[in-house]
Design an enzyme around this catalytic site. Structure first.
Site, mmCIF file in Angstrom:
data_model
loop_
_atom_site.group_PDB
_atom_site.id
_atom_site.type_symbol
_atom_site.label_atom_id
_atom_site.label_comp_id
_atom_site.label_asym_id
_atom_site.label_seq_id
_atom_site.Cartn_x
_atom_site.Cartn_y
_atom_site.Cartn_z
ATOM 1 N N ARG A 129 -47.529 -29.852 3.599
ATOM 2 C CA ARG A 129 -47.910 -30.393 4.919
ATOM 3 C C ARG A 129 -46.970 -31.528 5.341
ATOM 4 O O ARG A 129 -47.399 -32.564 5.847
ATOM 5 C CB ARG A 129 -49.356 -30.915 4.909
ATOM 6 C CG ARG A 129 -50.402 -29.885 4.567
ATOM 7 C CD ARG A 129 -50.517 -28.824 5.662
ATOM 8 N NE ARG A 129 -51.615 -27.918 5.362
ATOM 9 C CZ ARG A 129 -51.510 -26.834 4.593
ATOM 10 N NH1 ARG A 129 -50.329 -26.505 4.072
ATOM 11 N NH2 ARG A 129 -52.551 -26.067 4.376
ATOM 12 N N SER B 101 -58.292 -29.090 8.716
ATOM 13 C CA SER B 101 -58.389 -30.003 7.574
ATOM 14 C C SER B 101 -57.969 -31.406 8.014
ATOM 15 O O SER B 101 -56.859 -31.575 8.512
ATOM 16 C CB SER B 101 -57.468 -29.556 6.446
ATOM 17 O OG SER B 101 -57.784 -28.242 6.077
ATOM 18 N N GLU C 214 -54.160 -35.715 7.072
ATOM 19 C CA GLU C 214 -53.181 -34.699 7.477
ATOM 20 C C GLU C 214 -52.953 -34.803 8.988
ATOM 21 O O GLU C 214 -51.867 -34.556 9.493
ATOM 22 C CB GLU C 214 -53.737 -33.315 7.104
ATOM 23 C CG GLU C 214 -52.824 -32.177 7.446
ATOM 24 C CD GLU C 214 -53.444 -30.812 7.173
ATOM 25 O OE1 GLU C 214 -53.975 -30.583 6.078
ATOM 26 O OE2 GLU C 214 -53.391 -29.974 8.091
#
Ligand SMILES: Cc1cc2nc3c(=O)[nH]c(=O)nc-3n(C[C@H](O)[C@H](O)[C@H](O)COP(=O)(O)OP(=O)(O)OC[C@H]3O[C@@H](n4cnc5c(N)ncnc54)[C@H](O)[C@@H]3O)c2cc1C
Length: 339
Positions: free
Chosen positions: A164, A239, A335
């Site tokens: 990520r 997420s 994130e």
């Protein structure tokens, strides 16, 4: 191309947070993009590029210029009987692009079906799901250098992809805007990946033992639809946190206390599912005011009432981080891009 002042961004972010941008513009070409960047009204103001707004949390009004990239188009360059390079402009919707390739029977991106957002944003956090990340099929991307206004090409190494993560989320942040992305895809002998998550189970339910890439995509879509909230109904950004990586000794110590704690060895340590930590700490489905974690997926923070402010969502995530730190000595990293 029009520069709109005091533009409401609530329909432009998937949390549905009600914030205003001082200026907003939608551009359909690189020329228009350069014009907007040179607009006298915007001189000296911070600039934010917006794709689908599915990985962003606005905690306040944006006192600058928001540019929505509406660059469209897909082109192909066949390399040989096995391989094709497919290039999409930044404003193409990611899932529509995946479907385009599936229709042509080009393999590689099927596990990434139904991820919201645009193609131009996909390298920023190296989007990934079900055992595949875009870096696995990435060839190159073109990006505009915001200082020189020159277009530069980045190969996979230059993008420095991580979990990520990429150059564009770190050193390149605020310095480049991605204009197009090229993927290297298979035309035949596809490398089908069904080992991750519930893909195999979903295919077995349908009696499929040797799936096509289209069937893998449909299985991924079914799984995602069954467990993730649909942003148009319940505001969220997928997420909210990354899965943390901790050192082996720390994992063993926690594992002695929590024998069913999952952990996956990586080069830098043991990766622990953030969703498991959040659930074990009793936060799954927990609601504070207008904000909650999702009942079916604790890693997803939701705008539960549709009335949450970005600040409330941020404060909720702070409280959650503190709770996980106290119980596990692990600091969760967001994130989602917070502004
Ligand atoms: C329900 C749901 C499920 C999700 N599932 C996944 C998943 O499985 N895997 C996954 O990886 N992600 C997932 N996400 C997160 C999100 O979809 C991805 O991160 C996606 O790539 C974001 O794209 P976007 O266009 O909406 O980005 P935006 O939110 O518009 O922008 C994100 C960041 O990128 C910057 N940016 C936007 N466009 C450009 C550009 N052209 N050049 C440079 N910077 C740019 C923005 O300024 C911002 O900082 C999910 C989100 C939701 C809502």
């Amino acid at each position: 191309m029009e520069l709109i002042s005091n533009y409401n961004l609530s329909a432009r972010n998937t949390f549905g947070v009600d914030v205003v941008a001082r200026y907003f513009a939608e551009v359909s070409s690189v020329e228009e993009l350069k014009q907007v960047l040179n607009a006298p009204e915007a001189a000296g103001l911070p600039v934010l590029f917006l794709g689908g707004g599915s990985n962003i949390l606005f905690t306040q009004d944006f006192e600058g210029l928001v540019i929505s990239l509406n660059l469209k188009g897909i082109t192909e360059n066949s390399i040989d009987e096995d391989t094709v390079l497919v290039t999409a402009q930044a404003g193409e919707n990611w899932h529509q692009f995946v479907l385009y390739n599936l229709e042509k029977n080009y393999g590689g991106l099927e596990n990434l079906s139904l991820i919201p957002g645009n193609v131009g944003t996909s390298p920023v956090q190296n989007i990934g799901a079900y055992g595949v990340e875009i870096k696995d099929h990435f060839e190159s991307c073109e990006a505009l250098n915001l200082k020189t206004h020159q277009i530069e090409t980045f190969n996979r190494e230059q993008c420095a992809f991580g979990y990520r993560d990429s150059f564009f989320k770190r050193e390149g942040k605020g310095k480049y805007v991605i204009l197009s992305v090229t993927f290297r895809l298979s035309k035949r002998h596809h490398d089908i990946k069904t080992d991750y998550g519930a893909i195999k189970k979903e295919l077995t339910k349908k009696g499929i033992t040797e799936p096509t890439i289209q069937e893998v995509s449909q299985a991924v879509v079914s799984i995602r639809q069954s467990k993730l909230p649909y942003p148009k109904i319940t505001g969220n950004a997928g997420s909210f946190f990354k899965n943390p990586v901790i050192d082996k000794a720390h994992f063993q110590e926690l594992n002695a206390r929590y024998p069913n704690m999952p952990g996956y060895e990586t080069a830098s340590g043991v990766k622990v599912p953030a969703g498991w930590l959040i659930e074990t700490a009793g936060w799954k489905g927990k609601q504070i005011g207008n904000v909650a974690t999702h009942q079916k997926q604790a890693l997803v923070i939701i705008n539960a009432t549709g009335k949450a402010t970005g600040k409330e969502i941020y404060d909720f995530s702070e409280e959650l981080i503190r709770s996980i730190e106290k119980q596990f000595r692990i600091t969760l990293e967001r994130e989602v891009n917070v502004l």
